[in-house]
Write an enzyme that holds these catalytic residues in place. Structure first.
Site, PDB file in Angstrom:
ATOM      1  N   SER A   1      40.393   3.781 -20.324  1.00  0.00           N
ATOM      2  CA  SER A   1      40.636   2.580 -21.114  1.00  0.00           C
ATOM      3  C   SER A   1      41.323   2.902 -22.435  1.00  0.00           C
ATOM      4  O   SER A   1      40.935   3.839 -23.138  1.00  0.00           O
ATOM      5  CB  SER A   1      39.294   1.879 -21.399  1.00  0.00           C
ATOM      6  OG  SER A   1      39.475   0.714 -22.155  1.00  0.00           O
TER       7      SER A   1
ATOM      8  N   SER B   1      50.512  -2.277 -23.982  1.00  0.00           N
ATOM      9  CA  SER B   1      51.893  -2.451 -24.433  1.00  0.00           C
ATOM     10  C   SER B   1      52.979  -1.892 -23.532  1.00  0.00           C
ATOM     11  O   SER B   1      54.140  -2.135 -23.792  1.00  0.00           O
ATOM     12  CB  SER B   1      52.081  -1.846 -25.839  1.00  0.00           C
ATOM     13  OG  SER B   1      51.227  -2.496 -26.745  1.00  0.00           O
TER      14      SER B   1
ATOM     15  N   THR C   1      47.057 -15.976 -19.613  1.00  0.00           N
ATOM     16  CA  THR C   1      46.401 -17.139 -20.202  1.00  0.00           C
ATOM     17  C   THR C   1      47.349 -18.328 -20.187  1.00  0.00           C
ATOM     18  O   THR C   1      48.572 -18.175 -20.211  1.00  0.00           O
ATOM     19  CB  THR C   1      45.963 -16.855 -21.649  1.00  0.00           C
ATOM     20  OG1 THR C   1      45.287 -18.004 -22.168  1.00  0.00           O
ATOM     21  CG2 THR C   1      47.147 -16.540 -22.544  1.00  0.00           C
TER      22      THR C   1
ATOM     23  N   LYS D   1      48.351 -19.965 -24.683  1.00  0.00           N
ATOM     24  CA  LYS D   1      49.248 -19.483 -25.735  1.00  0.00           C
ATOM     25  C   LYS D   1      50.645 -20.043 -25.526  1.00  0.00           C
ATOM     26  O   LYS D   1      50.926 -21.159 -25.949  1.00  0.00           O
ATOM     27  CB  LYS D   1      49.207 -17.950 -25.789  1.00  0.00           C
ATOM     28  CG  LYS D   1      47.818 -17.460 -26.209  1.00  0.00           C
ATOM     29  CD  LYS D   1      47.749 -15.982 -26.487  1.00  0.00           C
ATOM     30  CE  LYS D   1      46.355 -15.615 -26.992  1.00  0.00           C
ATOM     31  NZ  LYS D   1      46.236 -14.183 -27.342  1.00  0.00           N
TER      32      LYS D   1
ATOM     33  N   THR E   1      30.673 -22.193 -13.243  1.00  0.00           N
ATOM     34  CA  THR E   1      31.160 -22.979 -14.380  1.00  0.00           C
ATOM     35  C   THR E   1      32.055 -24.098 -13.874  1.00  0.00           C
ATOM     36  O   THR E   1      32.678 -23.980 -12.811  1.00  0.00           O
ATOM     37  CB  THR E   1      31.921 -22.092 -15.380  1.00  0.00           C
ATOM     38  OG1 THR E   1      32.166 -22.821 -16.575  1.00  0.00           O
ATOM     39  CG2 THR E   1      33.249 -21.619 -14.811  1.00  0.00           C
ATOM     40  N   THR E   2      32.111 -25.184 -14.625  1.00  0.00           N
ATOM     41  CA  THR E   2      32.920 -26.329 -14.234  1.00  0.00           C
ATOM     42  C   THR E   2      34.403 -25.974 -14.251  1.00  0.00           C
ATOM     43  O   THR E   2      34.878 -25.246 -15.123  1.00  0.00           O
ATOM     44  CB  THR E   2      32.653 -27.506 -15.193  1.00  0.00           C
ATOM     45  OG1 THR E   2      31.261 -27.859 -15.102  1.00  0.00           O
ATOM     46  CG2 THR E   2      33.494 -28.714 -14.834  1.00  0.00           C
TER      47      THR E   2
ATOM     48  N   THR F   1      37.458  -7.643 -35.175  1.00  0.00           N
ATOM     49  CA  THR F   1      38.726  -7.802 -34.459  1.00  0.00           C
ATOM     50  C   THR F   1      39.610  -6.576 -34.640  1.00  0.00           C
ATOM     51  O   THR F   1      40.330  -6.169 -33.724  1.00  0.00           O
ATOM     52  CB  THR F   1      39.455  -9.058 -34.947  1.00  0.00           C
ATOM     53  OG1 THR F   1      38.579 -10.186 -34.804  1.00  0.00           O
ATOM     54  CG2 THR F   1      40.711  -9.304 -34.149  1.00  0.00           C
TER      55      THR F   1
END
Length: 358
Positions: A114, A164, A221, A224, A253-254, A339
């Site tokens: 990782s 990256s 996603t 964004k 989950t819904t 973060t």
């Protein structure tokens, strides 16, 4: 304390800062990179679908929640990435977290390699997989290759995630023969923002069909560049079916509401044929970098549209952010621990339509 902002459709990237009174604030840090969250086609698709179907999904995917706009969105994403199938999750975080853990548990319990700077969603996915892991220095391919060769010498197969090159983060599986590899790419920062085609993650490194076939699983996603909500993975039909059958973050989950799915599909279809938004986005990011560098500000290196300015001290970072908002009407959030590592606080611009003359 969070900044209380209200988005104003049609005035992108200007929002209204409510606590300071009704005055314009230019937001430099939204992740709606291309303004698709306010695009007429996207809003129109959401409004029309909400009027026709209502607002909610009505259940989990297994219990009444598999609405037709969601099925269309998954087909669109599979075609976008040239894969057999796609699977929608409630967020990009969930698609990484539960996807990584589920894929590992569904197959051999391989160790992970990782990247030290991987996103928290990938770190948590690796942790929850229960697999062994090794950390390599951020984007240091030499260090990664050394670890992989050591694993091969031990007769181990392994997954590895890196940042990256060419995606934000990539998993690869190295077998003892070093000839068979599988990969998963996380493209949440770049999806839809770079390249001649929307499926080109980075124009100079991944051009449409040139490298897409080399990656077995691509994660992304919808929140964004596409301006909506949700996360997804695309892969072979067999692997997608395995995740669909076993991933707790998907099963319990819904489902995403039909209006959100229709809006995301509209955004994807628009960006497939329009290059204006991406070209404008890259131009604005480049101009901001040039102006900040010319002003002698501590601009950190960045190959993406993210424009980070190093501050260091978290209190000074928050003070700088507050002054920009209060005195200049510019909102740019401080990025502090956890973060970023301690002592690495800074402000990061993500906007497209920034005019660096203010």
């Amino acid at each position: 304390m969070f900044a209380d902002l209200e988005r104003l459709a049609g005035r992108f990237p200007i929002d209204m800062a409510l606590p300071q009174g009704k005055r314009d604030v230019v937001v430099w840090c939204s992740n709606d990179y291309l303004g698709m969250g306010q695009h007429p086609k996207v809003i129109g698709a959401m409004v029309e679908t909400a009027t026709r179907t209502g607002t909610g999904a009505g259940g989990t995917r297994n219990i009444a929640g598999t609405n037709h706009p969601l099925v269309e969105l998954e087909r669109e994403l599979a075609e976008l990435h040239r894969k057999e199938a796609a699977l929608i999750f409630t967020s990009g975080y969930v698609s990484n977290d539960t996807g990584i853990a589920t894929i590992a548990k569904a197959g051999a319990q391989l160790p992970y390699h990782s990247d030290a700077f991987n996103h928290n969603s990938m770190i948590e996915g690796v942790r929850r997989s229960g697999c062994e892991k090794a950390i390599f220095r951020h984007s240091d391919l030499g260090h990664l290759e050394a670890l992989l060769k050591a694993a091969v010498r031990r007769g181990q197969s392994s997954w590895c995630s890196r940042a990256s090159i060419p995606w934000t983060a990539t998993w690869r599986r190295s077998t003892p023969s070093a000839t068979s590899r599988s990969a998963m790419g996380d493209d949440v920062l770049r999806r839809g923002t770079c390249g001649r085609h929307v499926w080109s993650a980075r124009g100079r490194h991944l051009r449409g069909e040139g490298a897409m076939h080399r990656v077995d699983v691509i994660e992304g996603t919808l929140a964004k560049a596409f301006g909506c909500l949700g996360g997804y993975i695309t892969s072979s039909a067999v692997l997608i079916d395995a995740v669909r059958s076993y991933a707790p973050g998907f099963i319990f989950t819904t489902a995403l509401p039909p209006p959100v799915c229709a809006a995301a599909t509209a955004a994807i279809r628009h960006l497939k044929t329009s290059s204006f938004e991406r070209e404008r986005h890259q131009d604005r990011a480049g101009r901001v970098k040039a102006v900040l560098a010319a002003a002698g500000l501590p601009l950190m290196p960045s190959e993406t549209h993210i424009v980070p300015v190093f501050v260091g001290d978290p209190e000074n970072c928050k003070t700088a952010s507050d002054l920009l908002l209060e005195k200049h009407g510019i909102y740019i959030q401080p990025i502090n621990y956890p973060t970023v590592p301690k002592g690495a606080s800074g402000c990061a611009s993500r906007r497209r339509l920034i005019t660096p003359t203010r």
